[in-house]
Design a protein around this motif. Sequence first.
Motif, mmCIF file in Angstrom:
data_model
loop_
_atom_site.group_PDB
_atom_site.id
_atom_site.type_symbol
_atom_site.label_atom_id
_atom_site.label_comp_id
_atom_site.label_asym_id
_atom_site.label_seq_id
_atom_site.Cartn_x
_atom_site.Cartn_y
_atom_site.Cartn_z
ATOM 1 N N ALA A 459 16.896 -60.988 -1.756
ATOM 2 C CA ALA A 459 16.700 -59.525 -2.829
ATOM 3 C C ALA A 459 15.372 -59.695 -3.421
ATOM 4 C CB ALA A 459 17.958 -59.541 -3.780
ATOM 5 N N ILE A 460 15.002 -60.655 -4.100
ATOM 6 C CA ILE A 460 13.824 -60.956 -4.918
ATOM 7 C C ILE A 460 12.609 -60.535 -3.922
ATOM 8 C CG2 ILE A 460 12.122 -62.162 -6.558
ATOM 9 C CD1 ILE A 460 14.789 -61.041 -7.721
ATOM 10 N N SER A 461 12.647 -61.043 -2.981
ATOM 11 C CA SER A 461 11.380 -61.309 -1.906
ATOM 12 C C SER A 461 11.271 -59.652 -1.484
ATOM 13 C CB SER A 461 11.409 -61.874 -0.579
ATOM 14 O OG SER A 461 12.573 -61.497 -0.034
ATOM 15 N N TRP A 462 12.314 -58.707 -1.725
ATOM 16 C CA TRP A 462 12.250 -57.433 -1.004
ATOM 17 C C TRP A 462 11.856 -56.548 -2.316
ATOM 18 C CZ3 TRP A 462 12.611 -55.083 3.404
ATOM 19 C CH2 TRP A 462 12.646 -53.760 3.373
ATOM 20 N N LEU A 463 12.243 -57.093 -3.551
ATOM 21 C CA LEU A 463 11.763 -56.333 -4.814
ATOM 22 C C LEU A 463 10.304 -56.482 -5.304
ATOM 23 C CD1 LEU A 463 15.309 -56.511 -6.625
ATOM 24 C CD2 LEU A 463 14.419 -54.578 -5.290
ATOM 25 N N LEU A 464 9.750 -57.460 -5.216
ATOM 26 C CA LEU A 464 8.357 -58.015 -5.492
ATOM 27 C C LEU A 464 7.478 -57.525 -4.461
ATOM 28 C CD1 LEU A 464 9.044 -61.271 -7.249
ATOM 29 C CD2 LEU A 464 9.040 -58.957 -8.157
ATOM 30 N N GLU A 465 6.325 -56.944 -4.917
ATOM 31 C CA GLU A 465 5.288 -56.608 -4.267
ATOM 32 C C GLU A 465 4.460 -57.683 -3.366
ATOM 33 O OE1 GLU A 465 1.064 -54.016 -4.648
ATOM 34 O OE2 GLU A 465 2.145 -54.535 -6.524
ATOM 35 N N TYR A 466 4.444 -58.830 -4.001
ATOM 36 C CA TYR A 466 3.340 -59.776 -3.345
ATOM 37 C C TYR A 466 4.340 -61.114 -2.577
ATOM 38 C CZ TYR A 466 -0.166 -57.603 -6.075
ATOM 39 O OH TYR A 466 -1.181 -56.885 -6.529
ATOM 40 N N ALA A 467 5.588 -60.828 -2.780
ATOM 41 C CA ALA A 467 6.503 -61.833 -1.970
ATOM 42 C C ALA A 467 6.509 -61.536 -0.468
ATOM 43 C CB ALA A 467 7.910 -61.720 -2.609
ATOM 44 N N SER A 468 6.724 -62.501 0.193
ATOM 45 C CA SER A 468 6.485 -62.268 1.673
ATOM 46 C C SER A 468 8.008 -61.282 2.182
ATOM 47 C CB SER A 468 6.588 -63.688 2.460
ATOM 48 O OG SER A 468 5.519 -64.453 2.120
ATOM 49 N N PRO A 469 7.550 -60.344 3.018
ATOM 50 C CA PRO A 469 8.766 -59.510 3.664
ATOM 51 C C PRO A 469 9.741 -60.393 4.302
ATOM 52 C CG PRO A 469 6.420 -58.776 3.801
ATOM 53 C CD PRO A 469 6.251 -60.013 3.475
ATOM 54 N N LEU A 470 11.005 -59.983 4.142
ATOM 55 C CA LEU A 470 12.017 -60.861 4.876
ATOM 56 C C LEU A 470 12.124 -60.221 6.315
ATOM 57 C CD1 LEU A 470 14.442 -62.708 4.238
ATOM 58 C CD2 LEU A 470 15.820 -60.537 4.331
ATOM 59 N N VAL A 471 12.313 -61.348 7.316
ATOM 60 C CA VAL A 471 12.739 -61.122 8.739
ATOM 61 C C VAL A 471 13.963 -60.961 8.886
ATOM 62 C CG1 VAL A 471 12.213 -61.925 10.955
ATOM 63 C CG2 VAL A 471 10.295 -61.823 9.484
ATOM 64 N N LYS A 472 14.725 -62.431 8.390
ATOM 65 C CA LYS A 472 16.126 -62.389 8.718
ATOM 66 C C LYS A 472 16.655 -63.532 7.592
ATOM 67 C CE LYS A 472 16.733 -66.022 12.326
ATOM 68 N NZ LYS A 472 17.149 -65.999 13.738
ATOM 69 N N VAL A 473 17.976 -63.717 7.537
ATOM 70 C CA VAL A 473 18.559 -64.593 6.453
ATOM 71 C C VAL A 473 19.850 -64.974 7.301
ATOM 72 C CG1 VAL A 473 19.581 -64.994 4.308
ATOM 73 C CG2 VAL A 473 18.006 -63.235 4.495
ATOM 74 N N THR A 474 19.957 -66.349 7.229
ATOM 75 C CA THR A 474 21.343 -66.781 7.681
ATOM 76 C C THR A 474 21.851 -68.152 6.820
ATOM 77 O OG1 THR A 474 22.130 -68.221 9.787
ATOM 78 C CG2 THR A 474 19.870 -68.581 8.893
ATOM 79 N N ILE A 475 23.275 -68.162 6.994
ATOM 80 C CA ILE A 475 23.794 -69.191 6.151
ATOM 81 C C ILE A 475 24.511 -70.244 7.354
ATOM 82 C CG2 ILE A 475 24.709 -67.898 4.053
ATOM 83 C CD1 ILE A 475 27.240 -67.351 5.529
ATOM 84 N N VAL A 476 24.102 -70.178 8.460
ATOM 85 C CA VAL A 476 24.281 -71.049 9.647
ATOM 86 C C VAL A 476 23.503 -72.415 9.369
ATOM 87 C CG1 VAL A 476 24.306 -71.808 11.905
ATOM 88 C CG2 VAL A 476 25.110 -69.343 11.274
ATOM 89 N N PRO A 477 24.129 -73.529 9.094
ATOM 90 C CA PRO A 477 23.388 -74.847 8.896
ATOM 91 C C PRO A 477 22.433 -75.051 9.861
ATOM 92 C CG PRO A 477 25.968 -75.247 8.481
ATOM 93 C CD PRO A 477 25.504 -73.957 9.155
ATOM 94 N N ARG A 478 21.151 -75.506 9.548
ATOM 95 C CA ARG A 478 20.224 -75.604 10.555
ATOM 96 C C ARG A 478 19.312 -76.940 10.204
ATOM 97 N NH1 ARG A 478 17.701 -72.911 14.833
ATOM 98 N NH2 ARG A 478 18.762 -71.121 14.006
ATOM 99 N N GLY A 479 19.354 -77.928 10.987
ATOM 100 C CA GLY A 479 18.309 -79.022 10.301
ATOM 101 C C GLY A 479 19.373 -79.650 9.079
ATOM 102 N N LYS A 480 18.326 -79.785 8.037
ATOM 103 C CA LYS A 480 19.090 -80.371 6.909
ATOM 104 C C LYS A 480 19.673 -79.327 5.945
ATOM 105 C CE LYS A 480 16.088 -84.717 6.800
ATOM 106 N NZ LYS A 480 15.489 -85.605 5.984
#
Length: 650
Positions: A459-480
């Motif tokens: 949400a914050i990366s979407w609302l702020l101008e200089y934050a990096s645009p989102l590609v995808k989000v997941t809650i599947v565990p990956r690595g650590k």
Amino acid sequence: MINKKVKSKNNFFWIYIIILTIFLCIFLFKYSFSNPIKIDQDTFFNILIKGKIQKIIVKHKEIVHVYLNKEFLPPYHYKNFLKNHRKFLNPSLQYEFEIGDLQFFQKKFEDYKRKYKLNTLIDFKNQQDYTITKFFFDYGIFLLLLIIFWIFIFRKIGSSGSGPGGQIFNIGKSRAKLFNENDNVKITFKNVAGLEGAKEEVQEIVEFLKSPKKYTKLGGTIPKGALLMGPPGTGKTLLAKAVAGEAQVPFFSLSGSDFVEMFVGVGASRVRDLFEKAKEKSPCIIFIDEIDAIGRARGKNNIAGSNDERENTLNQLLTEMDGFGTQTNVIVLAATNRSDILDKALLRPGRFDRTILVETPELNERKEIFKVHLKKLVLSKTVDIDFLARQTPGFSGADIANICNESALIAARKNRSKIQHQDFLDAIDRIIGGLEKKNKIIKPHEKKRIAYHEAGHAAISWLLEYASPLVKVTIVPRGKSLGSAWYLPEERQLTTPEQMKDEICALLAGRGAEEIIFNNVSTGALNDLERVTKQVQSMVVIFGLNEKVGNISYYDSTGQNEYSFSKPYSEKTAQTIDEEIFKIITEQYNRAKYLLNKNKDKLSMLANELLEKEVIFREDLKKIFGDRPFSDNENGIDNVLKIVNNNYLS
């Protein structure tokens, strides 16, 4: 041919083992059973009066050897032989004992002979009675064992040297591999994509040697060396391979560790031998990979009076590169990813005249690198090279090659006939985040917390101008990690404080969402806090982007204070730095909570979407939050901080 050679070497090995075993058995057999049984004088005279003794020999006036008559010798069965330790070369020698006074013993012996009418002989030997045969059995076997052992060791050491049939005496010879125009080196400059600036300078070095008059007719001289510097995997060694493929001159290739040896003087000797061979093949190129193995700065952590073999090797290299009698067309090309620890004398003009920086590729360079590695792959029409290049900022050439290979493995695992675009995305996820763990058991309330945490970042990366645009989000565990988000960062050459603060705010949004929804926080923000702390420290201490600390940088680019335990600033300044770091982090954390509270309903919708689908993409975020609102200055840093300060810091 290879199998025959290996078999021949193995045969020689077993022959050596058999010979050593035979001689060792003879040696042990002889020395285990050569000593007669030790007795005292009383026992001797008891045996003497029974008439069993044929003769005695007095050696050196103190030791008596006793020889029995043949009819009184025990039967020569191997069990009795091993049990009684009989003499191997002379079976009649059975006993020995020591005497004190020779005259007293001789008188007593003669008295017993007369009294018991014995024919026992007595003889005296005061000199060594070695014959050639006896000397061989006493010492020759040991010498033969020693000689065979050293021959075996020399051959083993020699086999690890350069060239077939090498011996230990070649240990000081160079191990450089020579490439010339007759060798079929397949890598050329066409195989090197992206590194245009570095490739141009390296190509010019090859041209120096091909047509030197073009550059020397105006009075210039050919550079003596070029140093390739850059992070691991950026293509330094690949550039050197391309030089070997393109150059029409001899090319010597070796690693810095090839000079390192446990024996004193070997490294310097190999350097001398390398340059002697190069001078014979002049004009030519010498490539030393990982030169930091011998090129470290001298004088650090050196014990006074000790002999540092690495320093001796470096001194010899410095002399060969720019010393008396070095006017030859030999160019030294070297590569390292630790240029900060190299000796200054090695980097000066006259030795390495050119320093070629090989950095991680930019966007267009990554496209070219992808095209090179995708040529040998079977691709579907869905593969978007432009998107893959944008999705891999900061990736080196080796990382991109790994992505292409990993995508092929993933497609093969799924029994596909062609590699699809999704396979590349899965490969990027696998390399960045680690292996997906779908079977990991997570409790429902923990899964809900993870969903809100990741939704806060998104949400914050979407609302702020200089934050990096989102590609995808997941809650599947990956690595650590228990959840993760992928962004498409903007490639910048310069970064402003506003841009850095937006990124910090987005990183802190995960913990902020937890506090807003659950009224407490968890340990899930460890990686976020680590990145935030380092980034804020760099703002204050390195880049001079804090008003209170001022335009001061405590960064040491020379690396001289790498092992220093003292801080380059006072305790008062250290306290100010700590206060400013805490202030910036607190402001951005409260800023994230303010924006999340303002969009709490949308945050919950996004978290529920994550709980349902486990993976959401940019389009799902756009449906909930709409277009990115950074054109409206409502969420700008100044306005938001003013509201944050009034609501949270009062």
